[in-house]
Design a protein around this motif. Structure first.
Motif, mmCIF file in Angstrom:
data_model
loop_
_atom_site.group_PDB
_atom_site.id
_atom_site.type_symbol
_atom_site.label_atom_id
_atom_site.label_comp_id
_atom_site.label_asym_id
_atom_site.label_seq_id
_atom_site.Cartn_x
_atom_site.Cartn_y
_atom_site.Cartn_z
ATOM 1 N N GLN A 1 -41.873 -2.895 -41.987
ATOM 2 C CA GLN A 1 -42.431 -1.593 -42.319
ATOM 3 C C GLN A 1 -41.747 -0.507 -41.501
ATOM 4 N N LYS A 2 -41.765 0.695 -41.998
ATOM 5 C CA LYS A 2 -40.992 1.765 -41.383
ATOM 6 C C LYS A 2 -41.342 1.995 -39.923
ATOM 7 N N ALA A 3 -42.590 1.782 -39.538
ATOM 8 C CA ALA A 3 -42.987 2.005 -38.147
ATOM 9 C C ALA A 3 -42.227 1.106 -37.184
ATOM 10 N N GLY A 4 -41.844 -0.079 -37.634
ATOM 11 C CA GLY A 4 -41.194 -1.029 -36.740
ATOM 12 C C GLY A 4 -39.693 -1.067 -36.806
ATOM 13 N N VAL A 5 -39.118 -0.448 -37.838
ATOM 14 C CA VAL A 5 -37.660 -0.571 -38.005
ATOM 15 C C VAL A 5 -36.939 0.769 -38.119
ATOM 16 N N THR A 6 -37.656 1.881 -37.959
ATOM 17 C CA THR A 6 -37.018 3.190 -38.009
ATOM 18 C C THR A 6 -37.552 4.066 -36.872
ATOM 19 N N GLY A 7 -36.783 5.078 -36.533
ATOM 20 C CA GLY A 7 -37.231 6.044 -35.538
ATOM 21 C C GLY A 7 -37.199 5.523 -34.112
ATOM 22 N N ASP A 8 -37.860 6.260 -33.213
ATOM 23 C CA ASP A 8 -37.838 5.942 -31.791
ATOM 24 C C ASP A 8 -38.531 4.628 -31.461
ATOM 25 N N ARG A 9 -39.413 4.162 -32.338
ATOM 26 C CA ARG A 9 -40.174 2.938 -32.058
ATOM 27 C C ARG A 9 -39.589 1.715 -32.768
ATOM 28 N N ALA A 10 -38.407 1.859 -33.303
ATOM 29 C CA ALA A 10 -37.773 0.735 -33.996
ATOM 30 C C ALA A 10 -37.435 -0.383 -33.020
ATOM 31 N N VAL A 11 -37.519 -1.608 -33.506
ATOM 32 C CA VAL A 11 -37.122 -2.738 -32.671
ATOM 33 C C VAL A 11 -35.635 -2.642 -32.357
ATOM 34 N N PRO A 12 -35.191 -3.119 -31.196
ATOM 35 C CA PRO A 12 -33.762 -3.134 -30.893
ATOM 36 C C PRO A 12 -32.989 -3.909 -31.965
ATOM 37 N N GLY A 13 -31.855 -3.355 -32.361
ATOM 38 C CA GLY A 13 -31.041 -4.014 -33.373
ATOM 39 C C GLY A 13 -31.621 -3.952 -34.768
ATOM 40 N N ALA A 14 -32.445 -2.923 -35.041
ATOM 41 C CA ALA A 14 -33.122 -2.831 -36.338
ATOM 42 C C ALA A 14 -32.144 -2.782 -37.506
ATOM 43 N N ALA A 15 -31.027 -2.089 -37.346
ATOM 44 C CA ALA A 15 -30.069 -1.963 -38.451
ATOM 45 C C ALA A 15 -29.534 -3.338 -38.863
ATOM 46 N N GLY A 16 -29.178 -4.158 -37.886
ATOM 47 C CA GLY A 16 -28.696 -5.500 -38.199
ATOM 48 C C GLY A 16 -29.776 -6.374 -38.795
ATOM 49 N N LEU A 17 -30.982 -6.253 -38.278
ATOM 50 C CA LEU A 17 -32.103 -7.011 -38.823
ATOM 51 C C LEU A 17 -32.317 -6.671 -40.290
ATOM 52 N N LEU A 18 -32.282 -5.386 -40.621
ATOM 53 C CA LEU A 18 -32.482 -4.965 -42.006
ATOM 54 C C LEU A 18 -31.366 -5.470 -42.910
ATOM 55 N N GLU A 19 -30.150 -5.445 -42.416
ATOM 56 C CA GLU A 19 -29.015 -5.934 -43.208
ATOM 57 C C GLU A 19 -29.166 -7.426 -43.521
ATOM 58 N N ARG A 20 -29.555 -8.199 -42.516
ATOM 59 C CA ARG A 20 -29.701 -9.641 -42.726
ATOM 60 C C ARG A 20 -30.913 -9.962 -43.596
ATOM 61 N N THR A 21 -31.981 -9.187 -43.430
ATOM 62 C CA THR A 21 -33.159 -9.402 -44.267
ATOM 63 C C THR A 21 -32.852 -9.063 -45.720
ATOM 64 N N ALA A 22 -32.113 -7.981 -45.931
ATOM 65 C CA ALA A 22 -31.727 -7.619 -47.297
ATOM 66 C C ALA A 22 -30.882 -8.715 -47.937
ATOM 67 N N ASP A 23 -30.012 -9.330 -47.140
ATOM 68 C CA ASP A 23 -29.196 -10.428 -47.671
ATOM 69 C C ASP A 23 -30.068 -11.634 -48.029
ATOM 70 N N LEU A 24 -31.038 -11.957 -47.177
ATOM 71 C CA LEU A 24 -31.967 -13.044 -47.497
ATOM 72 C C LEU A 24 -32.705 -12.748 -48.801
ATOM 73 N N LEU A 25 -33.159 -11.516 -48.957
ATOM 74 C CA LEU A 25 -33.861 -11.127 -50.182
ATOM 75 C C LEU A 25 -32.975 -11.294 -51.407
ATOM 76 N N THR A 26 -31.751 -10.830 -51.312
ATOM 77 C CA THR A 26 -30.830 -10.931 -52.448
ATOM 78 C C THR A 26 -30.622 -12.376 -52.856
ATOM 79 N N ARG A 27 -30.393 -13.229 -51.889
ATOM 80 C CA ARG A 27 -30.117 -14.634 -52.207
ATOM 81 C C ARG A 27 -31.365 -15.385 -52.664
ATOM 82 N N ALA A 28 -32.520 -15.045 -52.077
ATOM 83 C CA ALA A 28 -33.768 -15.674 -52.526
ATOM 84 C C ALA A 28 -34.081 -15.297 -53.970
ATOM 85 N N ARG A 29 -33.925 -14.021 -54.301
ATOM 86 C CA ARG A 29 -34.174 -13.568 -55.676
ATOM 87 C C ARG A 29 -33.222 -14.239 -56.651
#
Length: 203
Positions: free
Chosen positions: A17-45
């Motif tokens: 959710q945006k609160a955890g992966v964007t802005g000042d409160r994003a988890v460290p390395g959020a951009a990479g996490l989102l990229e890998r999660t998007a890849d998992l989603l693509t392949r799962a679908r």
């Protein structure tokens, strides 16, 4: 950590959710996490695996309070017979939700789990999946958390990467912890048709 030998039949995307992966409160390395999660989603679908987005309903005033900007899921949902959103109010994605019934009804036997936070909702959901008899795959680079601040008289600050590693290690005796999200493969469960579960599910 090893490559997952068998495909997962469902992907559980926990609280991305945006609160955890964007802005000042994003988890460290959020951009990479989102990229890998998007890849998992693509392949799962693409494989026909079941995809479940878990969405936390936080308490009033928190970053993920329902219908606040931070509560929104960050990655697009392709709602359909094999993809849905399940809202939850506790760390464990199975607690008080139709997740268990959904997986059972779809014939799922194995799940991959990713998202935030590693030691909270990701681990709690993975633990219950294991307790229910599911084979659980946890890609190390597709879950994340925040640093734990120092506590005087207890410990210095604990880096987020260490917290995530410990969270995975705590269940590694039962779950398959892979080094990379790219090591996870997917396949459709049998039967493939997914009946709409009863409960707080949205598309």
């Amino acid at each position: 950590m090893t490559r997952s030998a068998l495909p997962a039949q469902a992907l559980l995307v926990v609280d991305v959710q945006k609160a955890g992966v964007t802005g000042d409160r994003a988890v460290p390395g959020a951009a990479g996490l989102l990229e890998r999660t998007a890849d998992l989603l693509t392949r799962a679908r693409r494989s026909g695996a079941l995809v479940v987005h878990l969405q936390n309903d936080g308490a009033p005033g928190t970053g993920d309070e329902p219908h606040s900007p931070g509560w929104a899921l960050h990655l697009p949902v392709e709602a359909g017979p094999t993809e849905c959103v399940i809202r939850k109010t506790r760390d464990d994605g199975f607690a008080g939700t139709p997740l268990g019934a959904l997986l059972a009804g779809a014939g799922v036997e194995s799940v991959a789990v990713c998202g935030v936070m590693s030691e909270m909702c990701v681990q709690a959901t993975a633990r219950t999946a294991l307790a229910l008899g599911y084979r659980v795959v946890l890609p190390h680079d597709a879950h994340a958390t925040q640093d734990i601040p120092a506590a005087p008289g207890i410990s210095a600050a604990v880096p987020a990467a260490v917290v995530s590693r410990v969270a995975a290690w705590a269940i590694s005796g039962d779950a398959e912890v892979t080094a990379r999200a790219s090591d996870v493969t997917f396949a459709a469960p049998r039967p493939r048709a997914v009946a709409p579960p009863r409960g707080r599910v949205s598309s």
